[in-house]
Design a protein around this motif. Structure first.
Motif, short mmCIF file in Angstrom:
data_model
loop_
_atom_site.label_atom_id
_atom_site.label_comp_id
_atom_site.label_asym_id
_atom_site.label_seq_id
_atom_site.Cartn_x
_atom_site.Cartn_y
_atom_site.Cartn_z
N SER A 166 0.83 -1.20 0.00
CA SER A 166 0.00 0.00 0.00
C SER A 166 0.87 1.25 0.00
O SER A 166 0.53 2.25 -0.62
CB SER A 166 -0.90 0.03 1.24
N ILE A 167 1.98 1.19 0.73
CA ILE A 167 2.93 2.30 0.83
C ILE A 167 4.32 1.74 0.63
O ILE A 167 4.66 0.70 1.18
CB ILE A 167 2.84 2.99 2.21
N LYS A 186 14.14 14.12 4.63
CA LYS A 186 14.60 15.08 3.62
C LYS A 186 14.89 14.38 2.30
O LYS A 186 14.68 14.95 1.24
CB LYS A 186 15.86 15.81 4.11
N ASP A 187 15.40 13.17 2.35
CA ASP A 187 15.76 12.43 1.13
C ASP A 187 14.77 11.31 0.82
O ASP A 187 15.02 10.51 -0.07
CB ASP A 187 17.16 11.84 1.26
N LEU A 188 13.67 11.24 1.53
CA LEU A 188 12.70 10.17 1.34
C LEU A 188 12.00 10.33 -0.01
O LEU A 188 11.58 11.44 -0.37
CB LEU A 188 11.66 10.21 2.47
N ARG A 189 11.91 9.24 -0.76
CA ARG A 189 11.24 9.23 -2.06
C ARG A 189 10.07 8.25 -1.98
O ARG A 189 10.28 7.05 -1.80
CB ARG A 189 12.18 8.80 -3.19
N THR A 190 8.88 8.77 -2.11
CA THR A 190 7.69 7.93 -2.07
C THR A 190 7.55 7.20 -3.40
O THR A 190 7.58 7.82 -4.46
CB THR A 190 6.43 8.77 -1.78
N LEU A 191 7.40 5.89 -3.33
CA LEU A 191 7.25 5.06 -4.53
C LEU A 191 5.81 4.64 -4.75
O LEU A 191 5.39 4.41 -5.88
CB LEU A 191 8.13 3.81 -4.41
N ARG A 192 5.07 4.52 -3.67
CA ARG A 192 3.67 4.06 -3.74
C ARG A 192 2.96 4.58 -2.50
O ARG A 192 3.51 4.59 -1.40
CB ARG A 192 3.64 2.54 -3.79
N GLY A 193 1.72 5.01 -2.66
CA GLY A 193 0.95 5.52 -1.53
C GLY A 193 1.43 6.89 -1.12
O GLY A 193 1.95 7.66 -1.94
N ARG A 194 1.28 7.19 0.16
CA ARG A 194 1.66 8.52 0.66
C ARG A 194 2.33 8.39 2.02
O ARG A 194 1.84 7.68 2.89
CB ARG A 194 0.42 9.40 0.76
N LEU A 240 5.04 -1.21 3.16
CA LEU A 240 4.05 -1.33 4.22
C LEU A 240 2.70 -1.68 3.60
O LEU A 240 2.45 -1.37 2.44
CB LEU A 240 3.90 0.00 4.98
N ASN A 241 1.83 -2.26 4.40
CA ASN A 241 0.47 -2.54 3.93
C ASN A 241 -0.53 -1.74 4.74
O ASN A 241 -0.40 -0.53 4.85
CB ASN A 241 0.19 -4.04 3.94
#
Length: 138
Positions: free
Chosen positions: A17-18, A49-57, A103-104
Motif C-alpha cells: 500500500s505504501i 529530507k531524502d525520502l522518495r515515495t514510490l507508492r501511496g503517501r 508497508l500494507n
C-alpha cells in the motif's frame, strides 16, 4: 529478514500500500521473543529530507516505523564441512544504509525492508516513472 537488491524491491513494491526509499537515521532494537529462532523487534526512523515515495503517501508525521524479523538461531548444517548445527547469520537494519520500505494496512509496520545502493535506487525510481526534484545522496 532484510532483503537485498532492486529485483526484490521491484517484486514487493506493487504488492504494498505504501513504499518508499530512504536512509535509516536511527535503529532501536527492542526486546526479542523467546521462541527459537527468536523474533527481533526494531523501531526505525528514516531521513525525511531524502525520502522518495514510490507508492501511496508518506506524511511528515510518520516518524517511527516498527519492523520485526526472525533473529539468529540454530540451523542444521547441510554442508559436509559444517557437520552438526551452527548459528544462522541474519542481516539486521543498519543506521546510515539505504532501504526500500514496504508497508500494507498498518502504516507503522514495515512488512518488507530491502537494502539497496544509490544506483539501484535511481534505477527503481526510473522504472517506476517517479519524478523527483533532488537526488538521493550517498
Amino acid at each position: 529478514m532484510v532483503l537485498h537488491g532492486k529485483d526484490k524491491a521491484l517484486e514487493q513494491i506493487p504488492k504494498s500500500s505504501i513504499a518508499f526509499i530512504s536512509r535509516v537515521t536511527d535503529v532501536k532494537r527492542g526486546i526479542s521473543s523467546v521462541t527459537m529462532p527468536p523474533r527481533d523487534y526494531y523501531t526505525l526512523q528514516f531521513d525525511h529530507k531524502d525520502l522518495r515515495t514510490l507508492r501511496g503517501r508518506v506524511y511528515d508525521t510518520m516518524i517511527d516505523f516498527e519492523y520485526s524479523q526472525l533473529g539468529e538461531g540454530i540451523i542444521s548444517a547441510t554442508n559436509d564441512i559444517y557437520r552438526g548445527i551452527r548459528r544462522s547469520q541474519v542481516p539486521i537494519p543498519t543506521n546510515g544504509h539505504l532501504y526500500v520500505a514496504c508497508l500494507n494496512d498498518n502504516t507503522k509496520q514495515i512488512n518488507y525492508l530491502i537494502e539497496i545502493n544509490r544506483f539501484e535506487a535511481d534505477d527503481i525510481i526510473k522504472r517506476l516513472n517517479i519524478t523527483t526534484n533532488t537526488n538521493i545522496k550517498k
